[in-house]
Design a protein around this motif. Structure first.
Motif, PDB file in Angstrom:
ATOM      1  N   VAL A  96      97.067  69.389 -48.875  1.00  0.00           N
ATOM      2  CA  VAL A  96      95.644  69.940 -48.617  1.00  0.00           C
ATOM      3  C   VAL A  96      95.135  69.947 -50.036  1.00  0.00           C
ATOM      4  O   VAL A  96      95.800  70.010 -50.970  1.00  0.00           O
ATOM      5  CB  VAL A  96      95.783  71.418 -48.257  1.00  0.00           C
ATOM      6  CG1 VAL A  96      94.478  72.161 -48.485  1.00  0.00           C
ATOM      7  CG2 VAL A  96      96.318  71.748 -46.941  1.00  0.00           C
ATOM      8  N   ASN A  97      93.664  69.721 -50.194  1.00  0.00           N
ATOM      9  CA  ASN A  97      92.942  69.734 -51.359  1.00  0.00           C
ATOM     10  C   ASN A  97      91.702  70.485 -51.184  1.00  0.00           C
ATOM     11  O   ASN A  97      91.435  70.471 -49.973  1.00  0.00           O
ATOM     12  CB  ASN A  97      92.964  68.412 -52.064  1.00  0.00           C
ATOM     13  CG  ASN A  97      93.930  67.975 -52.838  1.00  0.00           C
ATOM     14  OD1 ASN A  97      94.501  66.813 -52.562  1.00  0.00           O
ATOM     15  ND2 ASN A  97      94.408  68.653 -53.584  1.00  0.00           N
ATOM     16  N   MET A  98      91.377  71.205 -52.359  1.00  0.00           N
ATOM     17  CA  MET A  98      90.099  72.019 -51.834  1.00  0.00           C
ATOM     18  C   MET A  98      89.236  71.724 -52.949  1.00  0.00           C
ATOM     19  O   MET A  98      89.302  71.138 -54.134  1.00  0.00           O
ATOM     20  CB  MET A  98      90.609  73.546 -52.495  1.00  0.00           C
ATOM     21  CG  MET A  98      89.597  74.496 -52.250  1.00  0.00           C
ATOM     22  SD  MET A  98      90.392  76.165 -51.708  1.00  0.00           S
ATOM     23  CE  MET A  98      89.065  77.125 -52.413  1.00  0.00           C
ATOM     24  N   PHE A 100      86.282  73.400 -55.130  1.00  0.00           N
ATOM     25  CA  PHE A 100      85.909  74.902 -55.556  1.00  0.00           C
ATOM     26  C   PHE A 100      84.434  74.971 -55.361  1.00  0.00           C
ATOM     27  O   PHE A 100      83.557  74.079 -55.495  1.00  0.00           O
ATOM     28  CB  PHE A 100      86.587  75.217 -56.877  1.00  0.00           C
ATOM     29  CG  PHE A 100      87.904  75.403 -56.433  1.00  0.00           C
ATOM     30  CD1 PHE A 100      88.669  76.730 -56.687  1.00  0.00           C
ATOM     31  CD2 PHE A 100      88.852  74.217 -56.626  1.00  0.00           C
ATOM     32  CE1 PHE A 100      89.826  76.513 -56.544  1.00  0.00           C
ATOM     33  CE2 PHE A 100      90.276  74.312 -56.522  1.00  0.00           C
ATOM     34  CZ  PHE A 100      90.684  75.511 -56.580  1.00  0.00           C
ATOM     35  N   SER A 166      88.831  66.091 -55.184  1.00  0.00           N
ATOM     36  CA  SER A 166      89.432  66.565 -54.106  1.00  0.00           C
ATOM     37  C   SER A 166      89.897  65.790 -53.067  1.00  0.00           C
ATOM     38  O   SER A 166      90.948  65.801 -52.389  1.00  0.00           O
ATOM     39  CB  SER A 166      88.750  67.877 -53.649  1.00  0.00           C
ATOM     40  OG  SER A 166      87.568  66.971 -53.343  1.00  0.00           O
TER      41      SER A 166
END
Lengths: 380, 313
Positions: A96-98, A100, A166
């Motif tokens: 998973v990547n986020m 921000f 991301s």
């Protein structure tokens, strides 16, 4: 945004009862001290979706996102991504990547170093990293910006760097926390479509947190409306807007006229509601799960009411009032109609002509009417 | 008077403090400038002047720089012998090197101890954070000398530590009058100066940067190495300077805790001044020390400015 029909058919796995969800959130509760930030949320999200979590501040949407990223652990319940239980899996081991909300770009690194950061952790060799960074920078249309530092970029450029960073590790699931929040209106609209395009090209599953209902409506395949830590409604944008399941959802998305009424007739094919506020009967042309004498609410969107000078036919779905105020917005005008009960109705009408000297104007007596399918009957 | 208010000749304060320095600003700046002139520039000039004289018996105990000879000829006599002596006499060179070594090692040890402390305090919850900070500053409320004596009470032959070791049947360890005691003294005394600047940079560190790093696959130690550490470099630099500079010239700690083998420039200076009453030599030692300390600081600051400028531009 209306989806292209052929895509729409393929990207609605939630309508298929046999489809396997990509993200399964089951019975998740998160407590901070005595406060329930997220309260018993269950949610299935499918591969390739662009799912929006929509809610006001403190609705628990960001906490839910942070639990998906692994920054918070659920107090109760479980989260599975791609069939794998995520309990105890640290953020750096999740697929998973986020992105921000504040972008969280590393200020001491150049744009290229920021984008390459995740690739380096994956142990890619130098040429592969350079290639991938170039590829990503061209995806977000920032070719040639690699050597700049984040503070030498505009807000929109920073947003795109954060997106590129991301996406660098080809996550199966991308979490976006208010991705367009820091951009001005014009840039936001433009970026919105780019985001959808990138999502469709890459086929990554997106979960977007936003408080902006317009953003949610235009981005999402489905929306989960959150209120006080709970999911108030899950549905496609059109369902959420046209068929809200509660007064909260009706009021949260778009503007709405909400009135209270009492059921006087309850048949299989229609319902009649007497509303003192409206000063007329509401005839609903479909059956509703209710009982005679039950008090309930009826909601109608401003654009679904017609204003006329002459009374339309019929004994229901029409009421009389005075135009109290008109707000000219360019593409449409918003009319505020004061009813005899003191209740005000909001009605919008498109401005079809450049000028209409004979149009309905201030202080005029008008009839407001609507169709039998125009409003939503709400029992909660 | 011309209509223009700008004087043709640039005034000194405009040169120093930029345009707009006239009027109120000059007044405000005057006080610190006067203070620094009277209590820093003038004494420094006096010390520098004395360093160019030679020792004489008399009062004051050094030769005059300016002498009025017969027929009113004014003669300026500058002796460079003190500086030559400092360079050639291994005593001074060794003392300088030893001071730098002790200061550098103390700084590194203070950094290694202070960094985790500062990190922990910066990450502590709110009511605790202030309590912990208070504990760091608290020793300042006690006299410095008293604390150094207390340290010697711990480390003496029959002190607290050896007493404890004795319970376990371990032979007493010689700690006092060693370099070890000096390191303990310096690190203990200057630790707050390391912790406080580190704390200020670490507390400002945006937690979402650390989360972003973890999110991109960095294990905690990788996040520390590539995000936390580089972003706290200004704090590391400030803290190290605040420990290193006073430690080089430290006199009290090596005198009270160190032994005869602990050679530091502060003690050499003291001996020159009070034991040998060689004021010129002592002054030269002081000036040389100043150069040794100031030059690297200026170079470092310039480098830091360049980094900061490059970042904010």
């Amino acid at each position: 945004m209306a989806k292209k029909p052929q895509i729409a058919a393929e990207t609605r796995p939630w309508r298929d009862p046999d489809a396997q969800p990509f993200v399964r959130i089951s019975g998740v509760t998160k407590k901070f001290g005595d406060i329930y930030a997220v309260d018993d949320v269950s949610l299935d999200i499918y591969k390739g979706e662009l799912f929006c979590l929509l809610g006001g501040s403190g609705s628990g949407k960001s906490t839910l996102l942070r639990m998906l990223a692994g920054f918070e652990e659920p107090t109760v319940g479980s989260i599975a991504i791609d069939g794998q239980d995520m309990a105890g899996v640290p953020p750096y081991r999740r697929p998973v990547n986020m992105m921000f909300q504040s972008y969280a770009l590393f200020p001491h690194m150049s744009v290229a170093q920021n984008v390459a950061y995740g690739l380096k952790r994956d142990g890619l060799d130098r040429t592969a990293i350079t290639e991938r960074v170039d590829e990503l920078l061209s995806l977000v249309r920032l070719e040639g910006y690699g050597k700049r530092r984040p503070d030498q970029l505009s807000g929109g450029q920073r947003q795109r760097v954060a997106l590129a960073r991301s996406l660098a590790r080809r996550p199966k699931l991308l979490l976006l926390d208010e991705p367009l929040g820091a951009l001005d209106k014009k840039l936001r609209e433009q970026t919105q479509f780019e985001l959808v395009k990138i999502q469709e090209t890459l086929g990554v599953t997106f979960i977007v947190v936003t408080h902006d209902q317009e953003e949610a409506m235009s981005l999402a395949t489905r929306i989960g409306v959150m209120n006080e830590g709970r999911i108030a409604m899950i549905g496609e944008p059109q369902d959420i807007y046209e068929f809200p399941n509660s007064r909260f959802v009706a009021g949260f998305i778009g503007s709405v006229n909400l009135v209270e009424g009492v059921v006087t007739e309850d048949e299989d094919d229609h319902v009649r509601i007497r509303s003192a506020e409206l000063g007329c009967d509401i005839y609903v042309s479909h059956g509703v799960d209710c009982a005679p004498e039950q008090i309930l609410w009826w909601a109608i969107r401003p654009e679904k009411i017609t204003l006329t000078r002459e009374p339309p036919e019929g004994d229901a779905n029409v009421t009389k009032g005075t135009v109290e105020d008109i707000a000219y917005l360019g593409d449409m005008s918003v009319y505020r109609v004061l009813l005899e009960s003191g209740k005000r109705l909001t009605v919008t009408r498109p401005n079809l002509h450049r000028s209409d000297p004979d149009g309905i104007t201030w202080d005029e007596q008008v009839y407001a009417s609507w169709g039998g399918f125009s409003g939503s009957v709400l029992t909660s | 008077m011309s209509q223009s208010e700008t004087p043709l000749r640039t005034r000194w304060y405009t040169k120093l403090f930029g345009p707009g320095a006239a009027s109120g600003r000059a007044l405000v700046i005057f006080a610190p400038v006067a203070w620094l002139t009277v209590f820093f520039v003038v004494p420094l000039a006096v010390v520098f002047g004395i360093s160019l004289a030679i020792k004489e018996f008399g009062r004051p105990p050094y030769s005059d720089l300016l002498t009025v000879g017969e027929g009113g000829t004014v003669q300026l006599t500058l002796h460079l012998s003190n500086y030559l002596r400092i360079i050639t006499d291994p005593l001074y060179v060794t003392a300088y090197l030893s001071s730098i070594r002790i200061a550098a090692i103390s700084t590194i040890v203070a950094l290694l101890i202070g960094y985790p402390m500062a990190y922990f305090i910066a990450r502590a919850r709110d009511p605790w954070r202030n309590v912990l900070l208070m504990l760091v500053i608290l020793p300042f409320w006690t006299s410095f000398l008293l604390r150094v004596y207390a340290l010697s009470g711990f480390m003496r032959g029959n002190g607290v530590i050896n007493g404890l070791l004795g319970i376990f049947g371990i032979e007493p360890i010689q700690m006092m009058q060693t370099d070890f005691a000096v390191y303990v003294g310096i690190v203990y005394t200057y630790l707050p100066f390391m912790v406080l600047p580190l704390f200020t940079t670490l507390v400002k560190l945006d937690v979402s940067l650390l989360e972003a790093s973890a999110d991109l696959g960095a294990k905690p130690w990788q996040t520390f190495w590539s995000i936390t550490l580089p972003l706290s470099l200004p704090g590391i630099a400030a803290g190290s300077m605040l420990v290193f500079i006073p430690a080089i010239g430290e006199f009290v700690i090596p005198s009270l805790l160190g032994g005869p083998s602990t050679l530091m420039i502060g003690r050499v200076l003291w001996d020159e001044f009070f034991s040998n009453t060689n004021w010129p030599r002592a002054s030269a030692v002081a000036v040389a020390m100043l150069l040794i300390v100031v030059v690297p600081i200026m170079l470092m600051q310039r480098a830091q400015d360049a980094v900061v400028e490059g970042r904010t531009r």
